[in-house]
Design an enzyme around this catalytic site. Structure first.
Site, PDB file in Angstrom:
ATOM      1  N   HIS A  92       0.827  -1.203   0.000  1.00  0.00           N
ATOM      2  CA  HIS A  92       0.000   0.000   0.000  1.00  0.00           C
ATOM      3  C   HIS A  92       0.865   1.259   0.000  1.00  0.00           C
ATOM      4  O   HIS A  92       1.574   1.529   0.962  1.00  0.00           O
ATOM      5  CB  HIS A  92      -0.880  -0.040   1.262  1.00  0.00           C
ATOM      6  CG  HIS A  92      -1.815   1.098   1.407  1.00  0.00           C
ATOM      7  ND1 HIS A  92      -1.707   2.043   2.399  1.00  0.00           N
ATOM      8  CD2 HIS A  92      -2.904   1.439   0.687  1.00  0.00           C
ATOM      9  CE1 HIS A  92      -2.697   2.906   2.305  1.00  0.00           C
ATOM     10  NE2 HIS A  92      -3.437   2.569   1.269  1.00  0.00           N
TER      11      HIS A  92
ATOM     12  N   HIS B 268      -1.333  10.191  -2.872  1.00  0.00           N
ATOM     13  CA  HIS B 268      -2.598   9.874  -2.211  1.00  0.00           C
ATOM     14  C   HIS B 268      -3.456  11.103  -1.944  1.00  0.00           C
ATOM     15  O   HIS B 268      -4.610  11.169  -2.359  1.00  0.00           O
ATOM     16  CB  HIS B 268      -2.351   9.130  -0.900  1.00  0.00           C
ATOM     17  CG  HIS B 268      -3.629   8.814  -0.187  1.00  0.00           C
ATOM     18  ND1 HIS B 268      -4.204   9.654   0.748  1.00  0.00           N
ATOM     19  CD2 HIS B 268      -4.485   7.780  -0.324  1.00  0.00           C
ATOM     20  CE1 HIS B 268      -5.338   9.126   1.162  1.00  0.00           C
ATOM     21  NE2 HIS B 268      -5.533   7.992   0.538  1.00  0.00           N
TER      22      HIS B 268
END
Ligand code: G3P
Ligand code: CA
Length: 365
Positions: A38, A80
């Protein structure tokens, strides 16, 4: 962890040969169970930077995960947040643009930012001088990292806030095509991660239904995962009381109490996902010890059964601890998004031969 404890951590249900997800994964060429790094190995290095992705690759993760946004001058980048305050020194470089969204910056402007020093300040125990001055990466630069090692991981690509980047799905298709990621890629050497060579080399993920539809239209052959959340704009919640109004002090406790409105609501999302080409779901998950990645429990056994019954794989986000790997695997998870790829690889019985420190140093960090 003792050898015995480590052996017990790889629980039987996790690796059972009759696990429903195992056959589904084999059918579409996705590794099972899957280790999805991730934002890279983001516990140990600044998220979505070269050391984070190189470390995840060299540890042996199946996938490098990234969030795609687009610059003002049309370049796809891996980042992100939709603003730059948390993970860069924008406060020093462009003090009057701290709250501006990514699509107002050119790539050249983003490349002026330091995307590593924040990590050293936030995590002094994992800080490295070499992280100072790391750059935000274009998607092509992430591909370069994926290509560069002996392990050949796949890419697990999320369209982030896609409504802000009209046409991002088509841009992504063009770039993947140009770089050869939509066709078979060379095999890795024997014993190395070989996901890039397989049909599951790319997984496309999104929280947004319209984006899933566009991805399906432009890349019907590529596996897709619908990310799940309960609340405004997503699955309808049983209660609409916000965190702010709930009187609850920590978010993990608040989220743990959030429930989908009904089984019918969950089922409608599963049916929609299936009907629109998804091969899997990425549910939020609640964690035993709370923390800022602990959300509502969307990995209840009846939910995993409903997903598996429809042929959907289950990759919960974002799970870092053995206790949660074990519990969620028992309930049917087919892999995890994790910041701690080294931990998950160990849990699945395929630990890295080299330590995190050795691998970081080998890559110059
Ligand atoms: O993409 C899966 C997971 O990453 C979703 O959460 O916010 O980390 O992108 P987020
Ligand atoms: Ca993501």
């Amino acid at each position: 962890m003792t050898l015995l404890a480590s052996a017990l951590a790889v629980s039987q249900p996790t690796l059972a040969s009759d696990h429903p997800g195992k056959a589904l994964a084999a059918k579409i060429g996705v590794p099972w169970p899957a280790v999805i790094a991730h934002r890279g190995a983001s516990y140990d290095a600044p998220e979505e930077t070269i050391p984070a992705y190189a470390l995840a690759r060299d540890l042996g993760a199946d996938y490098l995960e990234m969030d795609i946004q687009r610059t003002k001058d049309g370049v796809l980048i891996a980042l992100h947040d939709n603003t730059l305050g948390r993970t860069t020194n924008i406060a020093q470089v462009f003090p009057d643009r701290i709250k501006d969204p990514i699509n107002t910056f050119t790539l050249a402007e983003l490349k002026q930012l330091d995307a590593g020093s924040w990590f050293n300040a936030a995590h002094p125990d994992r800080a490295r001088n070499s992280y100072v001055g790391l750059k935000i990466l274009s998607l092509e630069e992430v591909m370069d990292v994926a290509d560069a090692g002996e392990n050949k991981p796949g890419l697990y690509v999320e369209t982030k806030v896609p409504a802000q980047f009209p046409g991002v799905e088509a841009d992504l298709q063009k770039l993947l095509e140009k770089r050869g990621w939509l066709a078979q890629r060379p095999a890795a050497a024997k014993g190395k991660v070989n996901v890039a060579h397989t049909p599951g080399r790319i997984i496309l993920q999104t929280f947004e239904k319209p984006s899933l539809e566009l991805l399906q239209k432009s890349m019907p052959q590529v596996p897709k995962v619908l990310l799940l959340w309960v609340g405004d704009g997503y699955m309808e919640a049983a209660s609409t009381v916000s965190f702010k109004d709930s009187g609850i002090k920590d978010e993990a406790t608040y989220y743990a109490g959030q429930e989908v409105k009904s089984k019918a609501e969950f089922q409608a999302w599963m049916d929609w996902a299936k009907a629109h080409g998804a091969k899997g779901i990425g549910p939020a998950s609640a964690h035993k010890n709370g923390g800022d990645q602990s959300y509502m429990d969307m990995v209840k056994p009846w939910m995993t059964q409903m997903a598996h019954d429809r042929g959907l794989l289950i990759h919960p986000y974002t799970v870092d601890d053995d206790v949660d790997y074990k519990e969620l695997s028992k309930r049917g998870a087919d892999g995890f998004f994790t910041n701690r790829a080294a931990n998950l690889l160990k849990f699945y019985g395929r630990p890295s031969h080299d330590s995190i420190d050795v691998l970081l140093r080998r890559n110059g960090y």
